[in-house]
Design an enzyme around this catalytic site. Structure first.
Site, PDB file in Angstrom:
ATOM      1  N   TYR A 231       0.849  -1.183   0.000  1.00 44.21           N
ATOM      2  CA  TYR A 231       0.000   0.000   0.000  1.00 44.21           C
ATOM      3  C   TYR A 231       0.887   1.236   0.000  1.00 44.21           C
ATOM      4  CZ  TYR A 231      -3.392   3.508   1.595  1.00 44.21           C
ATOM      5  OH  TYR A 231      -4.181   4.633   1.719  1.00 44.21           O
TER       6      TYR A 231
ATOM      7  N   ASP B 119       9.396   2.608  -0.281  1.00 48.67           N
ATOM      8  CA  ASP B 119       8.365   3.290   0.499  1.00 48.67           C
ATOM      9  C   ASP B 119       8.535   2.875   1.958  1.00 48.67           C
ATOM     10  OD1 ASP B 119       6.191   4.336   1.744  1.00 48.67           O
ATOM     11  OD2 ASP B 119       4.684   3.480   0.393  1.00 48.67           O
TER      12      ASP B 119
ATOM     13  N   LYS C 244       4.530   8.877   8.905  1.00 47.03           N
ATOM     14  CA  LYS C 244       4.337   8.292  10.235  1.00 47.03           C
ATOM     15  C   LYS C 244       5.366   8.781  11.271  1.00 47.03           C
ATOM     16  CE  LYS C 244       1.254   4.890   8.439  1.00 47.03           C
ATOM     17  NZ  LYS C 244       1.276   4.242   7.153  1.00 47.03           N
TER      18      LYS C 244
END
Ligand SMILES: *Cc1c(COP(=O)(O)O)cnc(C)c1O
Length: 431
Positions: A144, A238, A266
């Site tokens: 994702y 990523d 994050k």
């Protein structure tokens, strides 16, 4: 457990917010029940509006490596707030944060700050395409990268072919530029390169956390690096989730494969909306205002978000040993779950990478999305409900990762292990 206020809140929220939530996974759709509405966090605990207390293994889906209300972060944020919430002009804090990240991650010479992981990957891909002058991208099934159009693509009829949109609203034409390969399967990547001949970039979660926790094999990442080099494609890691989580250097703490670009989010925001993408000068210098690849943001590099992020990253850099402690706690938790599973003859796979942990109700090892999907999601739903009722807050899907924070200790972990044991016991007895 009394959830009356949460049930009321959820019903009310559903009147004005689609599904009652501002990000779909929060709705507890795959585990059933009502999501507790949260009133506050404190260290490793969450408190809901009915006064229930939970040990929080979600940590806002990753950002809070120091737990809720870390005093250094809240103090610096409070100070920053007094100077103004946003300027839309450069500040010294932004340079400081970018310097810290660059000092830790190999292959990154320049960084641009954005507001979300979605923006980071979307912009990284635009830049990679601008640099390579090739339109096709390769992504991996089960990875994702946020919700931008060209990344909301799944494998369609089979891997190693052009994908199909995984959401209504994404034009078929967009997905035609996204090829989908199988995770940990280098042959499928080779097929993608051969099928396209026009691949400008490969984006991968080098430690996948969005199909449950499934790390890429080191050998696979090495082969991927070689393939990208031989085809002239930009390799993007990523690390929005794994950066500063799996180790202080993300996946680079586990292998020496150097990507061309990295995306962050994050943890680097310390709980505020902040993300980043970075890479080699040669690539980053094509970004406007230096180059022609356009990317912008009114609130990008927001001083409050950056002060939270910079405080977190500096704190991490000053205390790199926290990852040893965090990993020991992750391992203790997963070993505890495994022992319980054996005792009650429940098939369980577990995985740990630093402060990240994952478990699948599955008799077989998990190497890719197909493997992960064979897990027992009904068993997971039951387990999740039981754990929640015992005050253990786990991610509400079989296909998510759990997080340990520095506010946890062995006693807290053992509490969760005991809750797991009694949950398995109840499930076994059909309660
Ligand atoms: C969370 C995540 C994103 C998206 O970040 P948002 O801030 O939710 O847009 C992208 N990539 C990975 C690997 C993630 O875990």
């Amino acid at each position: 457990m009394n959830l009356l206020h949460s049930i009321n809140d959820f019903n009310e929220a559903k009147q004005v917010i689609p599904g009652g939530v501002n990000s779909p996974v929060r709705a507890f759709k795959s585990v059933g029940g009502t999501p507790p509405f949260i009133s506050k966090g404190e260290g490793c605990y969450l408190f809901d509006v009915d006064g229930n207390r939970y040990i929080d293994f979600v940590q806002s889906w990753g950002p809070l490596i120091f737990g809720h209300c870390d005093s250094d972060i809240t103090e610096n944020v409070s100070k920053a707030i007094k100077n103004g919430l946003s300027f839309g002009a450069p500040t010294e804090l932004e340079t400081a944060l970018c310097k810290e990240i660059i000092s830790l991650y190999e292959g990154i010479e320049k960084i641009r700050l954005v507001n979300s992981g979605t923006e980071a990957t979307m912009s990284a891909i635009r830049l990679a395409r601008g640099y390579s002058k090739k339109d096709d991208i390769i992504k991996f099934e089960g990875n994702y990268h946020g919700h931008s159009d060209s990344l909301l693509v799944s494998a369609g009829s089979g891997c190693a072919t052009f994908g199909s949109p995984s959401s209504p609203g994404v034009p078929e034409d967009f997905s035609k530029h996204t090829l989908v390969a199988r995770y940990n399967d280098i042959e499928s990547v080779k097929s993608c390169f051969k099928n396209s001949r026009n691949v400008g970039c490969v984006i991968i979660e080098p430690i996948a956390g969005n199909m449950g926790l499934v790390p890429a094999k080191i050998e696979f990442l090495k082969e991927l690096r070689k393939l990208c080099d031989s085809y002239g494609a930009v390799l993007i890691f990523d690390e929005v989730m794994s950066g500063f989580r799996a180790s202080i250097k993300g996946v680079q703490g586990y292998c020496d494969v150097v990507p061309d670009m990295v995306t962050f989010g994050k943890v680097i925001g310390g709980g505020m909306p902040l993300a980043a993408f970075g890479g080699k000068d040669e690539i980053m210098n094509l970004l406007s205002p230096l180059g022609g690849v356009y990317q912008a943001g009114t609130l990008s590099g927001n001083p409050i978000a950056v002060s939270a992020g910079l405080t977190s990253v500096c704190k991490i850099k000053k205390n790199p040993h926290i990852y040893t402690t965090l990993e020991a706690l992750s391992k203790r938790l997963m070993e505890g779950f495994s022992k319980n599973a054996m005792r009650y003859s429940i098939p369980l796979q577990t995985c740990v990478r630093g402060s990240m942990f994952g478990f699948f109700f599955n008799p077989n090892e998990i190497h890719n999305f197909e493997d992960a999907q064979k897990s027992d999601v009904e068993m997971f739903a039951k387990f999740h409900q039981k754990m929640l009722s015992k005050g253990i807050y786990l991610a509400c899907s079989q296909f998510e990762t759990g997080f340990i924070c520095t506010a946890m200790n062995e006693t807290i972990i053992d509490e969760a292990i005991e809750a797991c044991r009694s949950s398995f016991d109840e499930i076994n007895r059909g309660i």
